[in-house]
Design a protein around this motif. Structure first.
Motif, PDB file in Angstrom:
ATOM      1  N   PRO A 110      -7.285 -31.688  -7.756  1.00 27.08           N
ATOM      2  CA  PRO A 110      -6.987 -30.950  -8.988  1.00 27.08           C
ATOM      3  C   PRO A 110      -8.204 -30.145  -9.462  1.00 27.08           C
ATOM      4  O   PRO A 110      -9.346 -30.560  -9.269  1.00 27.08           O
ATOM      5  CB  PRO A 110      -6.650 -32.067  -9.990  1.00 27.08           C
ATOM      6  N   ASP A 111      -7.922 -29.000 -10.089  1.00 29.12           N
ATOM      7  CA  ASP A 111      -8.993 -28.150 -10.599  1.00 29.12           C
ATOM      8  C   ASP A 111      -9.805 -28.877 -11.671  1.00 29.12           C
ATOM      9  O   ASP A 111      -9.256 -29.667 -12.456  1.00 29.12           O
ATOM     10  CB  ASP A 111      -8.427 -26.868 -11.220  1.00 29.12           C
ATOM     11  N   SER A 112     -11.075 -28.581 -11.718  1.00 30.00           N
ATOM     12  CA  SER A 112     -11.910 -29.005 -12.830  1.00 30.00           C
ATOM     13  C   SER A 112     -11.710 -28.031 -13.991  1.00 30.00           C
ATOM     14  O   SER A 112     -10.998 -27.027 -13.871  1.00 30.00           O
ATOM     15  CB  SER A 112     -13.381 -29.021 -12.415  1.00 30.00           C
ATOM     16  N   ASP A 113     -12.399 -28.303 -15.092  1.00 34.12           N
ATOM     17  CA  ASP A 113     -12.321 -27.390 -16.243  1.00 34.12           C
ATOM     18  C   ASP A 113     -12.928 -26.023 -15.938  1.00 34.12           C
ATOM     19  O   ASP A 113     -12.657 -25.048 -16.638  1.00 34.12           O
ATOM     20  CB  ASP A 113     -13.050 -27.996 -17.444  1.00 34.12           C
ATOM     21  N   LEU A 114     -13.742 -25.963 -14.882  1.00 28.74           N
ATOM     22  CA  LEU A 114     -14.397 -24.700 -14.538  1.00 28.74           C
ATOM     23  C   LEU A 114     -13.392 -23.601 -14.224  1.00 28.74           C
ATOM     24  O   LEU A 114     -13.604 -22.436 -14.590  1.00 28.74           O
ATOM     25  CB  LEU A 114     -15.317 -24.910 -13.333  1.00 28.74           C
ATOM     26  N   ALA A 115     -12.321 -23.956 -13.526  1.00 26.60           N
ATOM     27  CA  ALA A 115     -11.404 -22.948 -12.986  1.00 26.60           C
ATOM     28  C   ALA A 115     -10.908 -21.976 -14.061  1.00 26.60           C
ATOM     29  O   ALA A 115     -10.797 -20.771 -13.818  1.00 26.60           O
ATOM     30  CB  ALA A 115     -10.228 -23.634 -12.297  1.00 26.60           C
ATOM     31  N   ALA A 116     -10.633 -22.492 -15.247  1.00 23.43           N
ATOM     32  CA  ALA A 116     -10.082 -21.652 -16.315  1.00 23.43           C
ATOM     33  C   ALA A 116     -11.161 -20.884 -17.070  1.00 23.43           C
ATOM     34  O   ALA A 116     -10.841 -20.084 -17.950  1.00 23.43           O
ATOM     35  CB  ALA A 116      -9.286 -22.517 -17.290  1.00 23.43           C
ATOM     36  N   ALA A 117     -12.422 -21.124 -16.743  1.00 21.13           N
ATOM     37  CA  ALA A 117     -13.529 -20.494 -17.485  1.00 21.13           C
ATOM     38  C   ALA A 117     -14.302 -19.491 -16.647  1.00 21.13           C
ATOM     39  O   ALA A 117     -15.369 -19.036 -17.063  1.00 21.13           O
ATOM     40  CB  ALA A 117     -14.472 -21.574 -17.997  1.00 21.13           C
ATOM     41  N   LEU A 118     -13.792 -19.131 -15.472  1.00 18.95           N
ATOM     42  CA  LEU A 118     -14.508 -18.214 -14.600  1.00 18.95           C
ATOM     43  C   LEU A 118     -14.273 -16.757 -15.000  1.00 18.95           C
ATOM     44  O   LEU A 118     -13.197 -16.384 -15.464  1.00 18.95           O
ATOM     45  CB  LEU A 118     -14.081 -18.425 -13.143  1.00 18.95           C
ATOM     46  N   VAL A 119     -15.293 -15.945 -14.788  1.00 17.58           N
ATOM     47  CA  VAL A 119     -15.245 -14.507 -15.072  1.00 17.58           C
ATOM     48  C   VAL A 119     -15.503 -13.775 -13.761  1.00 17.58           C
ATOM     49  O   VAL A 119     -16.425 -14.128 -13.009  1.00 17.58           O
ATOM     50  CB  VAL A 119     -16.313 -14.121 -16.114  1.00 17.58           C
ATOM     51  N   TYR A 120     -14.688 -12.752 -13.476  1.00 15.46           N
ATOM     52  CA  TYR A 120     -14.795 -12.000 -12.224  1.00 15.46           C
ATOM     53  C   TYR A 120     -15.240 -10.569 -12.538  1.00 15.46           C
ATOM     54  O   TYR A 120     -14.592  -9.862 -13.312  1.00 15.46           O
ATOM     55  CB  TYR A 120     -13.457 -11.999 -11.496  1.00 15.46           C
ATOM     56  N   THR A 121     -16.347 -10.150 -11.928  1.00 14.97           N
ATOM     57  CA  THR A 121     -16.953  -8.855 -12.238  1.00 14.97           C
ATOM     58  C   THR A 121     -17.252  -8.108 -10.936  1.00 14.97           C
ATOM     59  O   THR A 121     -17.888  -8.666 -10.037  1.00 14.97           O
ATOM     60  CB  THR A 121     -18.283  -9.060 -12.990  1.00 14.97           C
ATOM     61  N   PRO A 122     -16.806  -6.848 -10.807  1.00 16.35           N
ATOM     62  CA  PRO A 122     -17.119  -6.098  -9.582  1.00 16.35           C
ATOM     63  C   PRO A 122     -18.595  -5.721  -9.526  1.00 16.35           C
ATOM     64  O   PRO A 122     -19.230  -5.516 -10.557  1.00 16.35           O
ATOM     65  CB  PRO A 122     -16.240  -4.848  -9.693  1.00 16.35           C
ATOM     66  N   PHE A 123     -19.126  -5.679  -8.298  1.00 13.15           N
ATOM     67  CA  PHE A 123     -20.501  -5.201  -8.110  1.00 13.15           C
ATOM     68  C   PHE A 123     -20.545  -4.341  -6.851  1.00 13.15           C
ATOM     69  O   PHE A 123     -19.774  -4.546  -5.917  1.00 13.15           O
ATOM     70  CB  PHE A 123     -21.497  -6.371  -8.007  1.00 13.15           C
ATOM     71  N   PRO A 124     -21.446  -3.337  -6.815  1.00 10.38           N
ATOM     72  CA  PRO A 124     -21.498  -2.435  -5.665  1.00 10.38           C
ATOM     73  C   PRO A 124     -22.106  -3.108  -4.442  1.00 10.38           C
ATOM     74  O   PRO A 124     -23.056  -3.890  -4.561  1.00 10.38           O
ATOM     75  CB  PRO A 124     -22.374  -1.280  -6.150  1.00 10.38           C
ATOM     76  N   ILE A 125     -21.559  -2.822  -3.281  1.00  6.10           N
ATOM     77  CA  ILE A 125     -22.106  -3.289  -2.009  1.00  6.10           C
ATOM     78  C   ILE A 125     -22.646  -2.065  -1.273  1.00  6.10           C
ATOM     79  O   ILE A 125     -21.903  -1.103  -1.022  1.00  6.10           O
ATOM     80  CB  ILE A 125     -21.043  -3.993  -1.157  1.00  6.10           C
ATOM     81  N   GLU A 126     -23.918  -2.094  -0.950  1.00  5.94           N
ATOM     82  CA  GLU A 126     -24.556  -0.955  -0.298  1.00  5.94           C
ATOM     83  C   GLU A 126     -23.845  -0.631   1.021  1.00  5.94           C
ATOM     84  O   GLU A 126     -23.566  -1.526   1.830  1.00  5.94           O
ATOM     85  CB  GLU A 126     -26.029  -1.273  -0.024  1.00  5.94           C
ATOM     86  N   GLY A 127     -23.510   0.645   1.208  1.00  3.31           N
ATOM     87  CA  GLY A 127     -22.868   1.086   2.439  1.00  3.31           C
ATOM     88  C   GLY A 127     -21.372   0.876   2.469  1.00  3.31           C
ATOM     89  O   GLY A 127     -20.731   1.135   3.482  1.00  3.31           O
ATOM     90  N   SER A 128     -20.791   0.391   1.369  1.00  6.01           N
ATOM     91  CA  SER A 128     -19.349   0.148   1.324  1.00  6.01           C
ATOM     92  C   SER A 128     -18.752   0.813   0.099  1.00  6.01           C
ATOM     93  O   SER A 128     -19.373   0.851  -0.972  1.00  6.01           O
ATOM     94  CB  SER A 128     -19.063  -1.358   1.280  1.00  6.01           C
ATOM     95  N   THR A 129     -17.537   1.338   0.261  1.00  2.00           N
ATOM     96  CA  THR A 129     -16.845   1.918  -0.891  1.00  2.00           C
ATOM     97  C   THR A 129     -16.046   0.854  -1.640  1.00  2.00           C
ATOM     98  O   THR A 129     -15.529   1.115  -2.728  1.00  2.00           O
ATOM     99  CB  THR A 129     -15.884   3.032  -0.429  1.00  2.00           C
ATOM    100  N   THR A 130     -15.929  -0.330  -1.048  1.00  2.00           N
ATOM    101  CA  THR A 130     -15.202  -1.419  -1.692  1.00  2.00           C
ATOM    102  C   THR A 130     -16.192  -2.342  -2.399  1.00  2.00           C
ATOM    103  O   THR A 130     -17.102  -2.868  -1.757  1.00  2.00           O
ATOM    104  CB  THR A 130     -14.411  -2.236  -0.650  1.00  2.00           C
ATOM    105  N   PRO A 131     -16.039  -2.540  -3.684  1.00  2.00           N
ATOM    106  CA  PRO A 131     -16.993  -3.402  -4.381  1.00  2.00           C
ATOM    107  C   PRO A 131     -16.773  -4.877  -4.044  1.00  2.00           C
ATOM    108  O   PRO A 131     -15.692  -5.276  -3.615  1.00  2.00           O
ATOM    109  CB  PRO A 131     -16.684  -3.135  -5.859  1.00  2.00           C
ATOM    110  N   GLY A 132     -17.823  -5.660  -4.227  1.00  2.00           N
ATOM    111  CA  GLY A 132     -17.686  -7.096  -4.154  1.00  2.00           C
ATOM    112  C   GLY A 132     -17.269  -7.646  -5.505  1.00  2.00           C
ATOM    113  O   GLY A 132     -17.131  -6.904  -6.480  1.00  2.00           O
TER     114      GLY A 132
END
Length: 241
Positions: A110-132
């Protein structure tokens, strides 16, 4: 290598943290006469992070005891295959099986309490047009989920100075499990709200580790530094030549 011939202790931090998470343990280890290295883990990918730590380990003369907290446990599972690694110590960590990803191991429980508190943010990857994608913890939720028994003033600092983990790290499979060939110790943080403690117990038991349980939040190194230092020293004593 220290003059006593003891192994060098390499402290590998986890996600949403940096090497300062060992700031209370390092003086304890130095006081015991041990050489310590606490590198900055890139937290970009399991394979890349493990390769980075392995490269540091290879440059240390003499034996090494690798210590991994949280995601750092997954990192030492791979990097620990280096020839001069004598022992592994897991602190509230992921002990992956060969061919297993962090997401797969965690997904069995089962998920911990962390799962509902995560934040997802795009960041640039050098040499790629798709962000991480960077994964971090909501600042307002960080103290209670990550550091409930740490000084609130320190927890508030840690919350705003997180080192995010790239989402890629959750999906990469470990190419090797060093605990199969290296003696290992595991600490379960039984009050952990970041990793389900059963994830820790399962990984440790599967590996046949010497295991201890501490009534602690996820940041056991800051909450119980003496107990953590003693466990590390136990691994050093058991493997020193």
């Amino acid at each position: 290598m220290s003059s006593s011939g003891s192994p060098t202790v390499v402290l590998v931090h986890g996600a949403f943290a940096d090497a300062s998470s060992f700031s209370r343990v390092i003086p304890e280890l130095i006081a015991r006469g041990l050489d310590v290295v606490a590198p900055a883990v890139p937290n970009r990918s399991l394979l890349g992070d493990a390769a980075y730590i392995a490269s540091l380990v290879r440059q240390i003369p003499g034996p090494v005891v690798l210590v991994g907290h949280s995601y750092g446990g997954a990192v030492i599972t791979v990097a620990g295959a280096e020839d001069n690694v004598r022992a592994l110590v897991y602190l509230a960590g992921y002990a992956l099986e060969k061919g297993e990803s962090l997401g797969e191991l965690q997904g069995r429980f089962p998920d911990s309490d962390l799962a509902a508190a995560l934040v997802y943010t795009p960041f640039p990857i050098e040499g790629s047009t798709t962000p991480g994608t960077d994964v971090s913890v909501r600042i307002d939720k960080f103290p209670s989920i990550f550091a409930a028994d740490v000084d609130p003033r320190l927890a508030s600092v840690l919350a705003v100075s997180q080192r995010p983990l790239a989402a890629q790290a959750f999906t990469e499979a470990a190419p090797v499990a060093a605990w199969k060939t290296k003696p290992s110790w595991g600490l379960v943080a039984s009050a952990d709200r970041t990793i389900n403690p059963d994830v820790e117990r399962y990984g440790y038991q599967r590996a046949g580790m010497t295991t201890v349980e501490v009534d602690s939040s996820h940041l056991v190194m800051l909450a119980h530094p003496e107990r953590v230092a003693e466990l590390i020293h136990e691994a050093v004593r058991a493997t020193a030549r």
